[in-house]
Scaffold this motif. Structure first.
Motif, mmCIF file in Angstrom:
data_model
loop_
_atom_site.group_PDB
_atom_site.id
_atom_site.type_symbol
_atom_site.label_atom_id
_atom_site.label_comp_id
_atom_site.label_asym_id
_atom_site.label_seq_id
_atom_site.Cartn_x
_atom_site.Cartn_y
_atom_site.Cartn_z
ATOM 1 N N ALA A 204 12.330 29.325 -11.676
ATOM 2 C CA ALA A 204 12.710 30.022 -10.450
ATOM 3 C C ALA A 204 14.202 29.960 -10.151
ATOM 4 N N SER A 208 17.678 33.068 -8.934
ATOM 5 C CA SER A 208 18.144 33.057 -7.548
ATOM 6 C C SER A 208 19.295 34.033 -7.341
ATOM 7 N N TRP A 227 7.884 32.550 -7.586
ATOM 8 C CA TRP A 227 9.186 31.920 -7.765
ATOM 9 C C TRP A 227 10.070 32.143 -6.538
ATOM 10 N N ASN A 228 9.997 33.316 -5.947
ATOM 11 C CA ASN A 228 10.788 33.574 -4.740
ATOM 12 C C ASN A 228 10.339 32.672 -3.588
ATOM 13 N N GLU A 232 12.813 30.150 -1.581
ATOM 14 C CA GLU A 232 12.958 30.183 -0.118
ATOM 15 C C GLU A 232 12.602 28.839 0.483
ATOM 16 N N PRO A 238 16.402 34.132 -2.707
ATOM 17 C CA PRO A 238 15.395 34.671 -3.630
ATOM 18 C C PRO A 238 15.974 35.809 -4.455
ATOM 19 N N ALA A 239 15.286 36.145 -5.523
ATOM 20 C CA ALA A 239 15.685 37.297 -6.330
ATOM 21 C C ALA A 239 15.360 38.580 -5.578
ATOM 22 N N GLU A 240 16.139 39.608 -5.831
ATOM 23 C CA GLU A 240 15.877 40.918 -5.254
ATOM 24 C C GLU A 240 15.061 41.723 -6.275
#
Length: 350
Positions: A204, A208, A227-228, A232, A238-240
């Motif tokens: 994860a 990021s 993973w997001n 958080e 988090p990833a977009e």
């Protein structure tokens, strides 16, 4: 180790096999994907990765990868592996399915080398189709293929339009509530990035704050969402997640720098790494993360078809035709030693 882990361990991939020397014509690059690679392919006249001497000697529509696999996009598929009918296996097919003499399957036709359109833009070819053909042959049925979007295969299978789906479908707890499964391949997902990228993805924290493309409703989307949540919870960005309507659009976005990563079926990421000079694989994750899962032929729950399909796959594993199919497309590392039917009951019992 619980029962699920023991069952999955029993069907873990076996070590890669060396390609069979009798396979002269191998798997292929779809014209639409070749057009994204950035240089002209003298064999097809389409834009694509640089060609090799081997490629020039191959049939029109063929593309030789850096891994030595010749990806053949011709609709004829003269190198396709076939099998003989096994009367004992054919007798296992439910009468309502065998009545028309056909095995009607659904596949997406949008991802090389799994299931994609040949150079005629009509014929669908690839690993998934070859495995389905072996199964149909063993069961004494004519293979009838229909293409669909990823989002629609569950509804169409429930509606009875498809008797089975061969489209890189991974087994998970949600799907076993509606479908039965006959496994035939390991289920890996790959992260890919531009060649000059210094990214490496193991977990994860490595995604990021990045822009990551993923397919809606897929196992890989479930992984990224999980993973997001981890990120958080740790106070990290988090990833977009980015969603595109087709694989071609996704790869264009990646190669142009509009996204940082694409998270897709591992065979497709390996294909692109070996046939393009601008993309590379930067991570590999089991589709069942944090556990393990398998890719399987998907049938309506209780239809009785998963059992004969599984038996046909086991027969193909035993006679070697299964290994030849995977080697044909450079996917020997995803082979499994046997196919064991997975239903809601067996999945929950584990």
């Amino acid at each position: 180790m619980n029962v699920t882990d023991r069952r999955i361990a029993a069907t873990r991939p076996v070590p890669p096999r060396r390609p069979s020397p009798r396979l002269a014509v191998m798997a292929a690059a779809a014209v639409g994907l070749l057009a994204l690679a950035g240089c002209s392919d003298p064999v097809t006249g389409q834009a694509g990765a640089a060609t090799s001497a081997t490629e020039a000697e191959a049939s029109p529509g063929a593309l030789t990868g850096a891994n030595g696999i010749v990806y053949d996009a011709s609709p004829e598929q003269q190198g396709r592996i076939r099998a003989e009918e096994d009367p004992e296996l054919a007798a296992l097919v439910p009468q309502d399915i065998a009545a028309d003499g056909k095995l009607t399957i659904g596949s997406t036709g949008g991802s090389v080398p799994l299931s994609f359109h040949a150079t005629d833009d009509r014929t669908v070819v690839g690993t998934e189709i070859d495995i389905a053909q072996l199964v149909a042959d063993k069961l004494g049925l004519e293979l009838e293929l229909q293409t669909t979007s990823w989002e629609n295969w569950p509804l169409k299978t429930e509606a009875g339009e498809y008797e089975a789906v061969f489209s890189n479908v991974g087994i998970n707890g949600e799907r076993v509530q509606k479908f039965d499964f006959a496994p035939y391949r390991a289920a890996y997902m790959g992260f890919e990035a531009k060649t000059e990228s210094d990214l490496a993805v193991d977990g994860a924290e490595d995604i990021s704050g990045l822009r990551v493309a993923v397919g809606s409703g897929t196992n890989q989307e479930k992984i990224l969402l999980a993973w997001n949540e981890e990120l958080e919870a740790e106070g990290k960005t988090p990833a977009e997640l980015q969603y595109y309507s087709s694989e071609a659009d996704t790869i264009l976005a990646l190669s142009s720098g509009r996204i940082d990563l694409n998270f897709a079926p591992y065979p497709s990421t390996v294909y692109r790494e070996n046939t393009r000079d601008d993309l590379k694989v930067v991570g590999k994750v089991n589709a069942g993360w944090p556990s393990e899962t398998l890719v399987a032929a998907t049938t309506l729950r209780g239809s009785g078809l998963a059992e004969p399909i599984s038996a046909a796959i086991d027969s193909a594993i035993e006679d070697g035709s299964y290994a030849e199919v995977l080697d044909r497309w450079g996917l020997g590392e995803e082979a499994v030693p046997e196919s064991e039917v997975v239903t809601a009951e067996t999945f929950q019992a584990s």
